[in-house]
Structures are given as structure tokens and as C-alpha cells.
Design an enzyme around this catalytic site. Structure first.
Site, mmCIF file in Angstrom:
data_model
loop_
_atom_site.group_PDB
_atom_site.id
_atom_site.type_symbol
_atom_site.label_atom_id
_atom_site.label_comp_id
_atom_site.label_asym_id
_atom_site.label_seq_id
_atom_site.Cartn_x
_atom_site.Cartn_y
_atom_site.Cartn_z
ATOM 1 N N SER A 90 0.076 -1.415 2.499
ATOM 2 C CA SER A 90 -0.292 -1.025 3.581
ATOM 3 C C SER A 90 -0.189 -1.864 5.259
ATOM 4 C CB SER A 90 -1.891 -0.591 3.596
ATOM 5 O OG SER A 90 -2.061 0.266 3.162
ATOM 6 N N HIS A 128 2.609 3.857 5.144
ATOM 7 C CA HIS A 128 3.813 3.340 4.080
ATOM 8 C C HIS A 128 4.682 3.891 4.154
ATOM 9 C CE1 HIS A 128 0.334 1.118 0.974
ATOM 10 N NE2 HIS A 128 -0.521 1.642 1.445
ATOM 11 N N HIS A 145 0.306 3.861 -5.717
ATOM 12 C CA HIS A 145 -0.772 3.322 -5.962
ATOM 13 C C HIS A 145 -1.425 3.852 -7.158
ATOM 14 C CE1 HIS A 145 -0.820 2.490 -1.948
ATOM 15 N NE2 HIS A 145 -1.381 1.320 -2.124
ATOM 16 N N TYR A 171 -4.458 4.837 -7.523
ATOM 17 C CA TYR A 171 -6.259 5.621 -7.030
ATOM 18 C C TYR A 171 -4.720 7.734 -7.190
ATOM 19 C CZ TYR A 171 -4.732 4.730 -2.809
ATOM 20 O OH TYR A 171 -3.228 4.585 -1.721
ATOM 21 N N GLU A 172 -3.666 6.854 -7.264
ATOM 22 C CA GLU A 172 -2.412 7.942 -6.808
ATOM 23 C C GLU A 172 -2.809 9.652 -7.998
ATOM 24 O OE1 GLU A 172 0.985 8.272 -4.202
ATOM 25 O OE2 GLU A 172 0.350 5.331 -4.222
ATOM 26 N N ALA A 174 -3.359 -4.758 2.425
ATOM 27 C CA ALA A 174 -4.379 -4.956 2.938
ATOM 28 C C ALA A 174 -5.740 -5.103 2.237
ATOM 29 C CB ALA A 174 -4.626 -3.608 4.068
ATOM 30 N N MET A 210 -6.703 -2.095 -3.761
ATOM 31 C CA MET A 210 -6.589 -1.254 -4.470
ATOM 32 C C MET A 210 -5.371 -1.504 -5.377
ATOM 33 S SD MET A 210 -7.835 1.745 -2.703
ATOM 34 C CE MET A 210 -9.929 1.587 -1.327
ATOM 35 N N SER A 211 -4.586 -2.954 -5.264
ATOM 36 C CA SER A 211 -3.165 -2.481 -5.444
ATOM 37 C C SER A 211 -2.679 -3.636 -5.394
ATOM 38 C CB SER A 211 -2.367 -2.160 -4.292
ATOM 39 O OG SER A 211 -2.773 -3.625 -3.255
ATOM 40 N N ASN A 231 -10.640 -6.065 7.099
ATOM 41 C CA ASN A 231 -11.983 -5.708 7.249
ATOM 42 C C ASN A 231 -12.975 -6.301 6.996
ATOM 43 O OD1 ASN A 231 -10.783 -3.702 5.410
ATOM 44 N ND2 ASN A 231 -12.056 -4.253 4.651
ATOM 45 N N HIS A 263 -9.388 3.350 6.459
ATOM 46 C CA HIS A 263 -8.367 3.087 6.721
ATOM 47 C C HIS A 263 -7.451 3.044 7.803
ATOM 48 C CE1 HIS A 263 -4.412 2.911 4.627
ATOM 49 N NE2 HIS A 263 -3.570 3.663 5.668
HETATM 50 N N1 HPA Z 1 -11.678 -2.288 -0.209
HETATM 51 C C1 HPA Z 1 -10.469 -2.014 -0.978
HETATM 52 N N2 HPA Z 1 -9.501 -1.827 -0.480
HETATM 53 C C2 HPA Z 1 -8.926 -2.016 0.658
HETATM 54 C C3 HPA Z 1 -9.809 -2.755 2.118
HETATM 55 C C4 HPA Z 1 -11.210 -2.923 1.592
HETATM 56 O O1 HPA Z 1 -12.699 -3.428 1.995
HETATM 57 N N3 HPA Z 1 -9.477 -3.064 2.906
HETATM 58 C C5 HPA Z 1 -8.293 -2.591 2.856
HETATM 59 N N4 HPA Z 1 -7.461 -2.657 1.714
#
Ligand code: HPA
Length: 278
Positions: free
Chosen positions: A31, A62, A84, A86-87, A114, A212-213, A236, A248
Site C-alpha cells: 500500500s 496498489h 491480500h 482478505y480478498e 504500510a 494485513m499482509s 498511522n 485507508h
Molecule cells: N492496521 C492494519 N493494517 C494497516 C494499518 C493498521 O493500523 N495501517 C496500515 N495498514
């Protein structure tokens, strides 16, 4: 289950298009990382939609292109965008980059992503070298019939992220005027962000960052015999650490602001890998 027939079709497609490609180094850009491609000399690109088994990423930030590039005399195969867990489309598109890289002779893989900062000093904009991971996906891409392409039945996980490559990234950071953080990345399945209670639990488990990856690709590549390096952009503070709801948009905005630094570090990393081989 990873579908080997589809992977073989993808390899034929890429070999058909680029019969002379012999990448030394692969990259999966997560990301917000896609634009770092601007650091390298792009030779050609194939849209993911044209590669059997890869398909559309469907995630903003992406790009969805496979790029053949060159930098510091090294041929690079760059996956601009990832698929991913989750897809919900299975492991084949996630395993495909690793399969192509190994089949085309690459020895080294850099995975980027990310991530949310769990450790308090990992503030947005920090670049973090992944030292180790916690697989909290509730799944593992190697579940299923054993295929020796992916190494032994029970792959060792003692050093998924290669120690000498970690040193090269530290050096690359210094050359780029950056002090990089280092930490443990925990992957959960998403697509929900974590709850504050989950983040407290993950901190107690030893996680420094969350996303998540990355974990599936890193463990597959390591099992398959590639050297793996991982780099997160902390976009973040994780849930409950910051007051703000997660989005996002915040993720892509932070990577946009950090882009010039991300580019410099990756450019220097490729130089370090090239130097190592001279
Ligand atoms: N959690 C999960 N996935 C993420 C986050 C997060 O805080 N930031 C960027 N991808």
C-alpha cells in the site's frame, strides 16, 4: 491451497513476454509504495490482469503492474501492488510473485507494506525494518499437499528476514540520511482494522507494528530458499494509541508524504545489494 497449474501458466506468460529476463532482485510494493518505481529505470511492464492467476488488486494505492526494471546494474522484477488474504480469492495470487521470482532465478526479495505503529515510538512516517513476524492470519499458505518447490514440509522460521540483508538496509538508510527503526510485524487477516483491545493484546504478544499482509509472501519466499528483507512504512498509530479513527486515506496520505524518503532508501538498498555481489 496454491494452484501450481495456474502458477505454471503465469510463468509461461511472463517468459513469453520477457524471454531474456533474469532478475536478481524482486520487490513487492505494498500500500502506497507503488510510486517508488520512479527511482528505477523501467524497461517494460505487464498489467496484472494479463497474467493468469494474478488479476486485479482492487485496493486503492496498489498499481497492479509487474515491472521489469534496472538499477545499479541489477535487473529487478517489481510487483507494483499485492494481493491480500482478505480478498478471499485464495493463496495462488499471493504465492505467484514468489513463484515467478524463484523460477526466473532471483535470489533476493524485498517486501514492503504500510503498517500501524503498535510500539509508541513508531510514529507515522517512520520506516521500520522487519526483524521478525507473528503470523496472526489464522491461516498458512503452505497448508495442503506438500510441493517441494516450497521447501521442506516443515520450514524453519528462525530467520525469515535474512540478517545480512537487514544490515544492508540499515546501511542503505544511513546512506539515505535516514535512521530506520526495527521491529516485529504482526499480520492479522483484516479487512477490519484492529480494535484497541486487540492492539493491547498484540503489544503484549511482542508486536511492534500491525498490518494485513507480507507474512505469507515472506514465509513462502524464505521456505523456497530466497533471502528475504522486509520494510514497513508506519502510516498511522494503531487503534487506541491515536484518538483518531483509522482510514485507508490516512494510510495513502502518509506514504505520499514519506515517498521521497522511501525512494531514497530503496535506491540505496539496490546499490548495497549490487555492491555485495561485485
Ligand atoms: N492496521 C492494519 N493494517 C494497516 C494499518 C493498521 O493500523 N495501517 C496500515 N495498514
Amino acid at each position: 491451497m496454491i494452484d501450481r497449474t495456474i502458477l505454471d501458466q503465469a510463468l509461461s506468460h511472463v517468459r513469453g513476454k520477457w524471454p531474456h529476463a533474469r532478475p536478481r532482485l524482486g520487490m513487492i510494493l505494498g500500500s502506497g509504495w507503488s510510486e517508488v518505481i520512479g527511482s528505477f529505470n523501467v524497461k517494460d511492464a505487464i498489467s496484472y490482469e494479463d497474467i493468469p492467476g494474478l488479476g486485479k488488486t482492487g485496493v486503492v494505492g496498489h498499481a497492479g503492474r509487474l515491472v521489469l526494471a534496472e538499477s545499479a546494474g541489477l535487473e529487478l522484477l517489481v510487483f507494483q501492488g499485492r494481493r491480500h488474504f482478505y480478498e478471499g480469492v485464495g493463496w495462488t495470487p499471493i504465492a505467484l510473485p514468489i513463484f515467478l521470482l524463484k523460477s526466473l532465478g532471483a535470489k533476493t526479495l524485498l517486501v514492503t507494506n504500510a503498517a500501524g505503529g503498535v510500539r509508541k515510538d513508531l510514529v507515522p512516517g517512520t520506516l521500520m525494518i522487519i526483524s521478525d513476524h507473528i503470523n496472526f492470519l489464522g491461516a498458512n499458505p503452505l497448508v495442503g499437499a506438500h510441493d517441494s518447490f516450497w521447501g521442506p514440509r516443515f520450514p524453519d522460521q528462525s530467520e525469515v528476514y535474512n540478517a545480512s540483508l537487514r544490515k544492508l538496509i540499515v546501511q542503505a538508510g544511513q546512506n539515505a540520511g535516514e535512521t530506520l527503526a526495527e521491529g516485529v510485524y504482526l499480520a492479522d487477516s483484516g479487512p477490519t482494522y484492529e480494535s484497541p483491545a486487540e492492539i493491547r493484546a498484540f503489544a503484549a504478544l511482542g508486536a511492534d507494528a500491525v498490518g494485513m499482509s507480507t507474512v505469507p509472501e515472506a514465509l513462502l519466499a524464505n521456505a523456497a530458499g530466497l533471502r528475504v528483507a522486509g520494510l514497513s512504512c508506519i502510516t498511522n498509530s494503531a487503534a487506541g494509541i491515536s484518538e483518531n479513527p483509522l482510514s485507508h486515506e490516512e494510510v495513502t496520505e502518509t506514504t505520499r508524504l514519506a515517498m521521497e524518503r522511501m525512494k531514497k532508501v530503496l535506491l540505496n538498498f539496490v546499490e548495497e545489494v549490487a555492491r555485495e555481489r561485485r
